[in-house]
Design an enzyme around this catalytic site. Structure first.
Site, mmCIF file in Angstrom:
data_model
loop_
_atom_site.group_PDB
_atom_site.id
_atom_site.type_symbol
_atom_site.label_atom_id
_atom_site.label_comp_id
_atom_site.label_asym_id
_atom_site.label_seq_id
_atom_site.Cartn_x
_atom_site.Cartn_y
_atom_site.Cartn_z
ATOM 1 C CB VAL A 119 -0.868 0.066 1.144
ATOM 2 C CG1 VAL A 119 -0.238 0.051 2.549
ATOM 3 C CG2 VAL A 119 -1.905 0.767 1.099
ATOM 4 C CE LYS A 120 3.364 2.038 4.873
ATOM 5 N NZ LYS A 120 2.910 3.139 6.098
#
Length: 453
Positions: A43-44
């Site tokens: 998700v980063k």
């Protein structure tokens, strides 16, 4: 033709997948937002691009500059992709509790990796917060990302992840559950969803050793809550500016063991190979199950890929060493079954103390049985040798028989573990198991402790 101009254009629009077996106890529709489909497998990637582009726009990051960040690995990977495409150098400062896979991957994509100790205060000059700031001050033409307090982090999720979840659920989402680290995901997604429907509940998954849950419930930053933990990617010993507690309806804490066990369950029961924080989220969901009704739509976010934890949660030896494998240990041989084929290290009565010390160092052991031609006649351990050395500096050249203690007790195969445990005393740190083939094996206090669930 349908193609992307760079890998960065493939970030986002990750799938929403219905969970089945692993959430069978929950009486609601549970959907996983699987962020491993991003090119950096987490998700980063979303906030890495947003933070860089915002820094470029306001002049904090200049052409040819160096990006510096303290990361648990995933943000570093996202920043590495951006750095490659946009022509920046990258220094990632990472704590030593993070998996080796994360460190190796960062180096593979061109980042310089600086490893710092985990068990230090955030203000300690050795902490990865402090080292990141220092490197940014010392490195010309550099920019310190500071994902914890950089509000472009949560803004990325407000602009991207939140709208995706709303659209994919056709606005029917009732609960959003996610692990909380920097706070960007829960705050960005939570803000967007609550603007769409204030009744949507936002739940954070915390870990023991972190301050979030108690601070949210009491407003007290309790330093007694802070201690070392194994779970990666969630929990903090600081209060990042990206954590907007006003948007969060509640937290639940998950143990290191449960997070690890459920990480493996997701792979085995759903065929979704995701990381440590996903396991924590699923166990957290089960702890919150009384909050969900049959018509609810619960979305849980899976942060990253299981490939970054192959040497940890997906490794039986690593799990066993920490007592995370639920194995049935009832007899003496159960305690040593994973190393029962290893040779028993012994020392003879006429050998010198220096020989025993050398063997302890070589094999990294603390106790050694002593033998002569009749069999087991004594024992030595590191405590005995230390005391002997304090009393006589020349003890290393003395024969073992002059310093040895009583021989270790011997038990038979099939001896109940309760009976074996009773043989450990202040004077006795090991037990021998007769393997019935002329060989013996040793059980230490460490083996017994490792078998405790």
């Amino acid at each position: 033709m349908d193609f992307s101009n760079t890998i960065l254009e493939t970030i986002g629009n990750t799938p929403l997948v219905k969970l089945n077996k692993v959430v069978a106890e929950i009486d609601a529709l549970v959907l996983a937002k699987v962020e491993t489909f991003n090119p950096g497998n987490s998700v980063k990637d979303r906030m890495a691009v947003k933070m860089v582009e915002d820094a470029e726009a306001d002049g904090r990051l200049k052409p040819g500059g160096t990006i510096i960040e303290g990361t648990s690995g995933n943000t570093g990977m996202g920043l590495a992709l951006v750095a490659i495409i946009k022509g920046y150098k990258l220094i990632c400062v990472i704590s030593d509790k993070q998996s080796k896979e994360k460190m190796d991957i960062l180096r593979a994509v061109g980042a310089k990796v600086v490893v710092c100790p985990t068990d230090v205060e955030p203000t300690d000059p050795r902490s990865y917060y402090s080292v990141s700031k220092r490197l940014a001050e010392e490195t010309p033409n550099s920019w310190y990302v500071n994902q914890y307090d950089n509000l472009s982090n949560s803004l990325a999720h407000y602009e991207q992840t939140g709208p995706e979840i709303w659209k994919q659920t056709d606005g029917k989402i009732t609960h959003f559950v996610v692990g909380v680290g920097t706070g960007g995901t829960i705050s960005g997604v939570g803000k967007y969803l609550k603007e769409k429907n204030p009744n949507i509940k936002i739940w954070g998954i915390d870990t023991y050793g972190s301050v979030f849950k108690k601070y949210h419930e009491t407003g007290i930053f309790d330093e007694n809550e802070i201690y070392s933990y194994i779970t990666e990617g969630i929990g903090e010993d600081i209060l990042p500016k990206n954590v907007d507690f006003s948007l969060i309806d509640g937290f639940t804490k998950v143990t290191d063991k449960d997070a690890a066990v459920y990480t493996r369950k997701i792979a085995l029961e759903e065929a979704i190979f995701v990381g440590n924080s996903a396991g924590a989220c699923i166990k957290g969901l089960l702890q919150l199950k009384e909050h969900f009704k049959p018509d609810d739509v619960v979305v849980v976010l899976f942060h990253d890929s299981g490939s970054r934890y192959v040497g940890k949660m997906f490794n039986d030896d690593w799990m066993r060493e920490r007592g995370f494998l639920d194995e049935n240990v009832t007899k003496a041989e159960d305690v040593i079954k994973d190393h029962i084929d290893k040779e028993l290290i012994v020392v003879r009565t006429e050998e010198l103390v220096s020989h025993a010390i050398e063997r302890m160092r070589k094999y990294k052991i603390s106790q050694i049985p002593v033998v002569d031609i009749t069999g087991f006649v004594g024992s030595v351990d590191e405590t005995d040798l230390f005391r002997s050395y304090v009393a006589d500096k020349n003890v290393a050249e003395k024969p073992i028989k002059e310093v040895m203690g009583k021989p270790f007790p011997i038990v038979q195969l099939g001896t109940p573990i309760e009976e074996v445990s009773k043989l450990f005393t202040k004077e006795n740190d090991a037990v021998l198991v007769d393997l019935k083939n002329g060989h013996h094996h040793i059980i230490t206090k460490y083996d017994i402790i490792g078998a405790i669930k």
